[in-house]
Write a protein that holds these residues in place. Sequence first.
Motif, short mmCIF file in Angstrom:
data_model
loop_
_atom_site.label_atom_id
_atom_site.label_comp_id
_atom_site.label_asym_id
_atom_site.label_seq_id
_atom_site.Cartn_x
_atom_site.Cartn_y
_atom_site.Cartn_z
N ILE A 1 64.09 -45.72 53.47
CA ILE A 1 62.72 -45.34 53.71
C ILE A 1 62.63 -43.89 54.15
O ILE A 1 61.69 -43.18 53.81
CB ILE A 1 62.07 -46.33 54.71
N ALA B 1 61.26 -37.59 50.34
CA ALA B 1 60.90 -37.20 48.99
C ALA B 1 59.41 -36.94 48.87
O ALA B 1 58.98 -36.01 48.19
CB ALA B 1 61.32 -38.30 48.01
N ALA B 2 58.61 -37.77 49.55
CA ALA B 2 57.17 -37.59 49.47
C ALA B 2 56.77 -36.25 50.08
O ALA B 2 55.97 -35.50 49.50
CB ALA B 2 56.45 -38.73 50.19
N VAL B 3 57.34 -35.94 51.23
CA VAL B 3 57.00 -34.68 51.88
C VAL B 3 57.45 -33.51 51.01
O VAL B 3 56.69 -32.56 50.78
CB VAL B 3 57.65 -34.61 53.29
N TYR C 1 62.72 -41.95 51.11
CA TYR C 1 61.43 -42.06 50.43
C TYR C 1 60.42 -41.10 51.05
O TYR C 1 59.74 -40.35 50.35
CB TYR C 1 60.88 -43.49 50.57
N ILE C 2 60.34 -41.16 52.36
CA ILE C 2 59.34 -40.31 53.02
C ILE C 2 59.71 -38.86 52.85
O ILE C 2 58.87 -38.02 52.56
CB ILE C 2 59.24 -40.69 54.52
N GLY D 1 57.78 -33.55 47.89
CA GLY D 1 56.85 -33.49 46.75
C GLY D 1 55.62 -32.69 47.10
O GLY D 1 55.22 -31.78 46.36
N ALA D 2 55.03 -33.00 48.24
CA ALA D 2 53.80 -32.30 48.63
C ALA D 2 54.08 -30.82 48.80
O ALA D 2 53.32 -29.96 48.35
CB ALA D 2 53.25 -32.90 49.92
N ILE E 1 54.46 -29.04 45.48
CA ILE E 1 53.17 -28.78 44.85
C ILE E 1 52.55 -27.51 45.44
O ILE E 1 52.06 -26.65 44.71
CB ILE E 1 52.23 -29.98 45.04
N ILE E 2 52.61 -27.41 46.74
CA ILE E 2 52.00 -26.24 47.39
C ILE E 2 52.77 -24.98 47.02
O ILE E 2 52.18 -23.94 46.70
CB ILE E 2 51.98 -26.45 48.92
#
Lengths: 488, 681
Positions: free
Chosen positions: B661, B667-669, B664-665, B671-672, B675-676
Amino acid sequence: MDNVSSIKFFIPELFLTVAVIAVIIAGLINKNKNKFLIPGMSVAALLGTVILSFTQYEMGMNSLFFNMTVLDPMSVFFKILVAAATIWIVLFSLQQHMKVEYYILLLITNLGMFLMASANDLLMILVSLEVVGLSSYVLAGYYKNNMKSSEASLKYVLYGAASTGIMAYGMSILYGLTGETNLAAIQQQLLTQQPYNLTVFISIILIFAGFGYKIAMVPFHFWVPDVYEGAPTPITAFFSVAPKAAGLALLIRFMTTVVGHQLAPGAAEWLQNMDISAPLLIAILSVLTMTLGNTIALQQKNVKRMMAYSSIAHAGYLLMAFVVFNKEGYAAIMLYLVFYLLMNFGAFFIIHMVAQKLGSEDIETFYGLGYRAPFAAVSMAIFMFSLTGLPPLAGFIGKFYLFAAIINGHWYWLAVAGVLNSVISLYYYAGVARAMFLVKTETKDAVSFQTFDKILIATLVIPTLVFGIYWTPILELTMRSIKLFAGN
Amino acid sequence: MVEIAVIIALLPLLAFVIQIFFGKRLPRQGDWVSIGAIVSGFGLSLYLFIQMLTRYDPGFVITESFTWIDLGSFKINLGIYLDNVSITMLMVVTIVSSLVHIYSMAYMEGDPRYSRFYAYLSLFSFSMLGLIIWDNLFGIYMMWELVGLCSYLLIGFWFEKDSASNAAKKAFITNRIGDFGFLFGLLIVVTAIGSFTLTDIAEGVASGKLSGGWLTAAGILLFCGAIGKSAQFPLHVWLPDAMEGPTPVSALIHAATMVAAGVYLVARLFFMLSLDAMIFISYIGAFTAIFASIIAVTQNDIKRVLAYSTVSQLGYMIMALGAGSFTAGFFHLVTHAMFKAGLFLGSGSVIHAMHHAMHKLDVHDDPNDIRLMGGFKDKMPTTYRTFLIYTLALSGIPFFSGFLSKDAILGGTLAFAVSQSNPIHYLLPVFGFAAAILTAFYMFRLVILTFHGEPQRKDLYENIHESPKTITIPLSILAVLSIFIFYTLPGINPFSAAHGWFEHLMAAPASAVAQFSGHPVVDISEHTAHSSHTLAMIISIIVALSGILTAFAIYYWKKMDVEALTEKMGVLYRLSYNKFYVDEIYEATVVRGLLMWNNLLSWFDNAIIDGLVNLTAWITRHTSALSGKFDNAVIDGMVNEIADITQGFGRQLRRVQTGQIQTYIFAAVVGAVVIILVRLV
């Protein structure tokens, strides 16, 4: 509108709240003596809510509770959609003999989704997401003694907490920039104050993390496969449709207020409040989402896990229609959701039935099922081909309108990407049909399912067939729902 | 009213669904479901029909439609179009279909797929009835294809026989060729007018949205569909082979209803036919009429004679419509449906008897062959009498229905020829009269060889018995309906239906083409029409009688030796006997050509397309493998690494806290942030 006068526009939610309390009390008194009392009450409560919601179609557009929520045809549409979805889930869990909490949690989730569909304020968004989130975490881990289920629940909690945190951070930035929490007020501020572009972009991306987690958008999708695989299958089916639909309602609301505005009230098109290339961003994210979902689904041997990845891919298809930034796109999303509900529920239900009988969700379990359980196998094949988007099934119509919207908006490369993805998805969906009908197996003995389950499947498979041929009523409903809404 | 029409069409569909799923488990294998559905349909049609007669309004039309597909700029409305023509057609189809359903109880008794047979019959009835009531070409096209499918299923019903399954395929493919034209015609109409609905098309043509060469092209292309379904030259080849199907099917589909669908389509589209298109249609019909009747003269299979006769009679109807005699063409459709269905059911009765006799004697021969029959009239009196009535009707003898309609057609074509400036159009009535002689001749040849004279096979003859009541009653009903009086009422003149309900109610629809151009497409004065009618009547009586007399002279009184006659006719006989070698010509050209083309394509497919496909598949497979590997190796790999590190924390703890997890988290961060960052760059 003040709190007291808002009440009469809040009747379905109040009804549902009372019903939750009634179910709790009934659960205490009943002590599981009557197996059908609690599910029966839940279904009745949800049906009542659906009917009450339908009467709200005529109420036009209202801001309630000092603009915390709104009541407009779009929110009514989503409320009906999620409540109907929950009815199916309750009926499908009937054989499981779940405890009272299960039904209470489903009803509370429903209430949360109602709020999501009508939230019009950053705080309300956060609160409604949390209501849905908290009860979902428990539902995912409902089989306490099942390791996978507990693991799913914990992962879901942590991931949900993290993404809510990111979103709350984004919201705080947005509040700092505009000094408002109401979505419409933020829109006005952004238009008049013109704050620093990049900061707005960052805050919106951070908020997208919260929405993206709810609708399973790349790169916020990581929780999906594990949670979907671990959760009880009826709950997985529920997660794959209902909260996703509510999340999309939120996203539509957000796109039409914080991200965009209309030139004139009632116009079909939206323009960005600030130039942050939102359509291009969403286009790229949608392509990533569907490509990732589809390509990984190709590799799966477990059908339930395959469906988890497939639901990521479908989130990608749905996201596509946001890029055109007009009513046609939103109507297409809503239309697709209706059909997606039917076919996705159908697929998950059959996987569940098969797993209950034959003990596994692996693709090998489905070998030769066409000869052992023809009704289930044929229905499954119909759902699979509908999910692929082949005519004359409902899924084709849904995809048709999605693609029509983006082609009319001249997003040709996106349409090409979407079509290529549909082709990829055909491989694994058809793989299930192939396993059921073309693979010969040793065992030939018939697998019989309960008549009740078969009827339930029929309530999904018949509309999937009928809407593939005659879908005008649903289309008219979505058109009517999007005609007038608070984004105007 | 519209609701009733919809119910009439949907009842057999319901029966089909019940039959296909539960047929085998129902008592009597569910034949009563199908029969009940179609007989109720007949009752409701009768109600509509009586209403039509009491209304007695030639201009009656009622339409109702709903939006099926709405894509903003593109819309398809579907609906129901009821007028006198469609109500009459409903009546014809439900009568014949009901009788065939009842007849089949005896004929198909003991068949292993008895319930399946009724299921198909019901599906066919549904598609045929649907075809009649749709108000738009889209729906008609849909039903048209469904009718074709049912025809395929029913012709190949005994698919264990190679000949039957081949005939089914031949029928389907030949029909597809015509339907291809239909589709193109449809596309022209929709492109030009933007709607499928008949009323919209009529408006569009009247306002000149579709005119000139395109209109003619659309008319002819749409007619191509009719060439296929109504077995007109050059696509007539499938119908005689279709006789491989069970005889009730031949009666229902290949005599009375499906083949009439083509004629019905031309009648429906009558308003949009330009003069050129009409002349084309008329010549196709006239040629088919004479061509098929020549072939019918020499055939020895009882059903094949009737099949070619059907082709020829359909040619008559098409010819009449093309020559502008709308009422006459449709009239012949109705009368012909009755007596031709009767002829087929009668032949079925004979074949049924022959089959039983052969079975009993354990003789393996063709039960359809008329050379094995003869003298059956004493053994099968009801079959014989009814058969004779149908034959008289088909030959165009006064006092029978066929006389009225055939006479109307011949009069119509004669009037058309008179009113056209080009004398070549006299060919149409000439072909018509010639076909009439031949019709009378071959029909009486059939009757004499089957029912009169000496029995050719004594052993079989002894074992021939009259068929059961479920067979003879439908025969009698159809025979009664072949009497003139049903078509001339309230008039009772056996020589003319001019004052009857039919001629009054089935008026030709107003031509949209004429509305646009401002002058009638075919201008026939009343005087011409009247004088042609009288002349045609006299000629056609003479012609029919001479045909009958010739048949009697050759086959009954044996004034001429058949063998010698055959010798003398030589080439003509062989041409006729071998059906003008049309099948052989198609085999040598079309089939061979297609096979060569097919080989070429398959080479192309194997060498080039498959190569490309394999390449793409290879690329996709590897990309997805890569992507899957990424998921497995990188994400799961990190997970596993972390899991390994945390191994020491005990089993339970590790299960919960695998560290996944966090990844996962994380990777999400990331990802964000990515993008920025992308935005910044």
